[in-house]
Design a protein around this motif. Structure first.
Motif, mmCIF file in Angstrom:
data_model
loop_
_atom_site.group_PDB
_atom_site.id
_atom_site.type_symbol
_atom_site.label_atom_id
_atom_site.label_comp_id
_atom_site.label_asym_id
_atom_site.label_seq_id
_atom_site.Cartn_x
_atom_site.Cartn_y
_atom_site.Cartn_z
ATOM 1 N N TYR A 150 0.843 -1.198 0.000
ATOM 2 C CA TYR A 150 0.000 0.000 0.000
ATOM 3 C C TYR A 150 0.872 1.240 0.000
ATOM 4 O O TYR A 150 0.633 2.197 -0.742
ATOM 5 N N TYR A 151 1.909 1.204 0.835
ATOM 6 C CA TYR A 151 2.775 2.377 0.977
ATOM 7 C C TYR A 151 3.534 2.664 -0.319
ATOM 8 O O TYR A 151 3.792 3.817 -0.648
ATOM 9 N N VAL A 152 3.867 1.616 -1.045
ATOM 10 C CA VAL A 152 4.515 1.793 -2.350
ATOM 11 C C VAL A 152 3.584 2.556 -3.289
ATOM 12 O O VAL A 152 3.977 3.535 -3.923
ATOM 13 N N VAL A 153 2.338 2.105 -3.366
ATOM 14 C CA VAL A 153 1.369 2.752 -4.248
ATOM 15 C C VAL A 153 1.147 4.203 -3.806
ATOM 16 O O VAL A 153 1.099 5.126 -4.627
ATOM 17 N N LEU A 154 1.053 4.379 -2.498
ATOM 18 C CA LEU A 154 0.839 5.715 -1.947
ATOM 19 C C LEU A 154 1.947 6.684 -2.390
ATOM 20 O O LEU A 154 1.668 7.779 -2.879
ATOM 21 N N ILE A 155 3.184 6.249 -2.222
ATOM 22 C CA ILE A 155 4.309 7.123 -2.586
ATOM 23 C C ILE A 155 4.383 7.308 -4.092
ATOM 24 O O ILE A 155 4.672 8.398 -4.587
ATOM 25 N N ALA A 156 4.081 6.243 -4.829
ATOM 26 C CA ALA A 156 4.121 6.360 -6.289
ATOM 27 C C ALA A 156 3.137 7.425 -6.772
ATOM 28 O O ALA A 156 3.374 8.093 -7.773
ATOM 29 N N LEU A 157 2.042 7.581 -6.045
ATOM 30 C CA LEU A 157 1.009 8.526 -6.471
ATOM 31 C C LEU A 157 1.133 9.901 -5.809
ATOM 32 O O LEU A 157 0.248 10.735 -5.943
ATOM 33 N N SER A 158 2.221 10.108 -5.076
ATOM 34 C CA SER A 158 2.340 11.380 -4.377
ATOM 35 C C SER A 158 3.357 12.276 -5.085
ATOM 36 O O SER A 158 4.033 11.852 -5.998
ATOM 37 N N ASP A 159 3.451 13.505 -4.658
ATOM 38 C CA ASP A 159 4.538 14.324 -5.192
ATOM 39 C C ASP A 159 5.453 14.780 -4.053
ATOM 40 O O ASP A 159 5.112 14.676 -2.877
ATOM 41 N N TYR A 160 6.588 15.265 -4.436
ATOM 42 C CA TYR A 160 7.644 15.602 -3.505
ATOM 43 C C TYR A 160 7.162 16.508 -2.370
ATOM 44 O O TYR A 160 7.360 16.228 -1.199
ATOM 45 N N ALA A 161 6.475 17.567 -2.758
ATOM 46 C CA ALA A 161 6.053 18.572 -1.775
ATOM 47 C C ALA A 161 5.148 17.958 -0.705
ATOM 48 O O ALA A 161 5.334 18.182 0.484
ATOM 49 N N THR A 162 4.182 17.154 -1.152
ATOM 50 C CA THR A 162 3.216 16.589 -0.215
ATOM 51 C C THR A 162 3.903 15.699 0.822
ATOM 52 O O THR A 162 3.633 15.794 2.016
ATOM 53 N N VAL A 163 4.794 14.833 0.366
ATOM 54 C CA VAL A 163 5.432 13.899 1.289
ATOM 55 C C VAL A 163 6.307 14.650 2.279
ATOM 56 O O VAL A 163 6.340 14.328 3.465
ATOM 57 N N HIS A 164 7.013 15.674 1.783
ATOM 58 C CA HIS A 164 7.953 16.354 2.665
ATOM 59 C C HIS A 164 7.319 17.337 3.631
ATOM 60 O O HIS A 164 7.936 17.697 4.623
ATOM 61 N N LYS A 165 6.103 17.746 3.341
ATOM 62 C CA LYS A 165 5.428 18.660 4.240
ATOM 63 C C LYS A 165 5.031 17.947 5.523
ATOM 64 O O LYS A 165 5.016 18.515 6.598
ATOM 65 N N GLN A 166 4.715 16.660 5.408
ATOM 66 C CA GLN A 166 4.224 15.922 6.558
ATOM 67 C C GLN A 166 5.295 14.991 7.114
ATOM 68 O O GLN A 166 6.030 14.372 6.352
ATOM 69 N N ILE A 167 5.347 14.893 8.434
ATOM 70 C CA ILE A 167 6.313 13.973 9.040
ATOM 71 C C ILE A 167 5.883 12.540 8.772
ATOM 72 O O ILE A 167 6.658 11.685 8.414
ATOM 73 N N LEU A 168 4.588 12.307 8.938
ATOM 74 C CA LEU A 168 4.065 10.969 8.746
ATOM 75 C C LEU A 168 2.996 11.010 7.663
ATOM 76 O O LEU A 168 1.943 11.609 7.838
ATOM 77 N N TYR A 169 3.309 10.400 6.525
ATOM 78 C CA TYR A 169 2.384 10.447 5.402
ATOM 79 C C TYR A 169 1.824 9.049 5.176
ATOM 80 O O TYR A 169 2.490 8.180 4.616
#
Lengths: 318, 320
Positions: A54-73
């Motif tokens: 699930y986490y693989v798919v989640l990251i694949a569908l995210s962009d840099y800004a979104t992931v880095h804004k949050q500590i826990l995504y």
């Protein structure tokens, strides 16, 4: 527990047994704390198994800004298909995808053909020299010449830097061959003999009678071979140095570990560009993982129900 | 079985009178079936086995394996050199430790999991969990390495959780002290479900009347598992153990190679990864790598014999 209690329990159990009919034994016990705990444990383990995917798919569908804004995504807040677009626009990647499809289809057919034929020969224990053939097949399971002689032999045969190196040298997995043999042992001999009396050749008997009656095992072995071919990178790593002949797994390995080889390519450019990222490097890597896993995910549930049957027919015999 | 045996006997009777030559001729089709596999075995496994004599030679590309000269010490020079080869010794001990660690920590898990899965009453749920647990087996270690990096990287979910809970970030991928535990746990995650299949298949074959009788006698579920299920799968456990022991010198190249890095070589470099790096990355002498490979094969084979002997003594059933 006293004797009366035990007797009561036994009576209750017997009643249950009668009521439900007999399936698998332990299933007839009443629900207990243990059952609930066991169920909870299974659910937990299933979550542990699924979450990384699930986490693989989640990251694949995210962009840099979104992931880095949050500590826990953990939950998707914004979905972005850019990384998949980048992956599919990349020629090296598409190319290696096709290479893998080729190796998987041709390799599975070839492996399945020669190992099922050999398995059929081995299931005929009336044939003179049967034991010798059997030993020839068994020894490689337990003894090998080692990597270097293997490397030199395969090179000498002229398969270096050819896509066929992933099809021809490792065609037989002896373990699968033995599973097939054991299953062919169970095909009623009378069927074959009567066909032969009617003038059928061994060839006809094999393809018309033995194979069709052994479908669960054949399907299972086809899946095993196909997955092995799809996942193979070792032979490619040893023998192929042309990026255009790489299978998907090898390209994936390069994308994960060794960006430098991709600098000249489109993906390399996207990765290099991560200071002003449209696409996040890790999203890209995960997108490749998704693409490499989906084909397995597609065939898996349909064939999964055959596994137990296939393995059981093949392996568990006294 | 008895019926088919009888029939095949009947069929055999027709052929028994024939001479050996006639029997071979009668079965010529069967030999043809084995021919392609025979060719494949000869070229890609038996020729390399013979090629392992390179371990006793000073290899020269020009002369090839067969014409290269023998080494000194009656050909055992390369093996003698290994005794003073520090990184080989390191890799050897790592291999042994990791292999036994796998037997200790990984081997029991599928057995336990199979017993627990077997306790699930509804077949539909049982199959669902089995499907889920088995899936990671079909994904390559390259992909798993990507998944693992994703989970454990600096901005990954594991460190996210640790930081959220007020802890410190960790990096299991480059931490030598925990790296072997990391190998065992990722391997369990990937392979445990797959490992249950053979045990569950065996359990399915147990005669239900055994359970029936025990339940009537008031046996608890634990007692059923302990006194009926466990003895019934014991011989399969033994066979799986022999197979595991006979690959003691392998220690899982595929996994280690895709997860390790220079920071953890000290704890994780195994013989196979050492051979690969020496031969294909550094380009060292082929012959000495062959010697290491041969050494490995011989030990594995010896362990097969030992393992089979011990397991046969303990459970009454080995693999031959």
């Amino acid at each position: 527990m006293g004797a009366p209690g035990r007797a009561a329990k036994a009576a209750r159990n017997t009643a249950r047994v009668r009521g439900k009919g007999f399936g698998s034994g332990p299933a007839s016990h009443p629900t207990t704390v243990g059952t609930v705990l066991n169920g909870a444990l299974m659910v937990l383990l299933a979550l542990v198994t699924i979450f990384p995917f699930y986490y693989v798919v989640l990251i694949a569908l995210s962009d840099y800004a979104t992931v880095h804004k949050q500590i826990l995504y953990i939950f998707p807040t914004k979905i972005n298909f850019e990384s998949f677009r980048a992956v599919f626009e990349e020629r090296t990647f598409l190319n290696s995808f096709l290479n893998s499809v080729f190796v998987t289809v041709v390799g599975t057919a070839y492996s399945l053909l020669i190992s099922s034929m050999a398995a059929y020969a081995l299931s005929k224990d009336r044939v003179p020299g049967h034991r010798i053939l059997f030993i020839i097949a068994i020894i490689p399971m337990f003894f090998s010449g080692g990597l270097i002689p293997y490397y030199l032999t395969v090179s000498a045969v002229g398969l270096s830097n050819s896509i066929w190196v992933m099809v021809i040298p490792a065609a037989i997995t002896t373990f699968y061959l033995l599973l097939m043999k054991n299953s062919f042992d169970d095909v009623p001999k009378s069927l074959e003999e009567s066909a032969k009396i009617d003038g059928a050749t061994d060839f006809t008997v094999f393809f018309r009678i033995v194979l069709p009656t052994s479908m669960p095992v054949i399907a299972t072995m086809a899946l095993f071979y196909a997955v092995d071919k799809w996942n193979d990178y070792y032979l490619a790593m040893l023998f192929i140095n042309d990026l255009n002949k790489y299978p998907l797994q090898m390209t994936l390995r390069e994308i994960l570990n060794n960006f430098t080889r991709f600098q000249g390519t489109g993906i390399g450019a996207v990765i290099q560009n991560q200071q002003t990222p449209i696409v996040y490097t890790r999203s890209l890597q995960m997108a490749v993982i998704v693409v490499a896993t989906v084909p397995i995910l597609c065939v898996y549930p349909f064939l999964q129900k055959h596994f137990t049957k296939g393995i059981m027919l093949g392996a568990v015999k006294e | 079985m008895s019926e088919t045996a009888l029939k095949s006997k009947k069929a055999d009777r027709g052929t028994r009178w024939r001479s050996l030559r006639e029997r071979i001729w009668y079965n010529r089709g069967i030999y043809l079936f084995f021919l392609p596999a025979l060719a494949a075995y000869l070229v890609f496994t038996y020729v390399p086995m013979y090629g392992a004599i390179l371990a006793f030679k000073d290899f020269s590309f020009k002369l090839g394996i067969l014409r290269s000269p023998w080494t000194s010490m009656n050909g055992f020079q390369h093996f003698y050199d290994l005794l003073s080869d520090a990184s080989f010794k390191k890799a050897f001990f790592n291999t042994v430790i990791i292999s036994f660690g796998r037997i200790l920590f990984e081997f029991p898990v599928p057995i336990l999991l199979a017993l627990l899965l077997n306790e699930i009453r509804k077949n539909r749920y049982k199959r669902f969990f089995q499907t889920v647990f088995t899936f990671p087996h079909f994904v390559s270690w390259i992909i798993i390495s990507g998944i693992v990096f994703n989970l454990f990287s600096d901005s990954g979910v594991v460190n996210g959780i640790l930081v959220t809970l007020g802890g410190q970030k960790i990096n299991v991928l480059t931490q030598p002290s925990t790296f072997r535990a990391f190998l065992y746990s990722t391997s369990i995650w990937k392979e445990a479900g797959w490992g249950t299949i053979i045990y569950l298949a065996t359990i399915t074959g147990i005669n239900p009347s055994l359970y029936e009788a025990a339940i009537v006698d008031g046996a608890s579920r634990f007692q059923l598992a302990r006194y009926i299920t466990w003895p019934s799968i014991l011989s399969v456990v033994g066979v799986m153990l022999i197979l595991q022991i006979s690959s003691v010198m392998n220690a899982g190249f595929d996994q280690v190679f895709n997860l390790y890095n220079a920071a953890v070589y000290d704890k994780a470099d195994i013989i196979d990864t050492l051979i690969y790096r020496r031969t294909f990355v550094k380009g060292m002498d082929f012959a000495s790598s062959t010697a290491i490979g041969l050494f490995k094969s011989v030990i594995n084979f010896a362990m097969l014999l030992v393992g089979n002997f011990v397991v046969k003594k303990a459970t009454g059933k080995g693999i031959y």
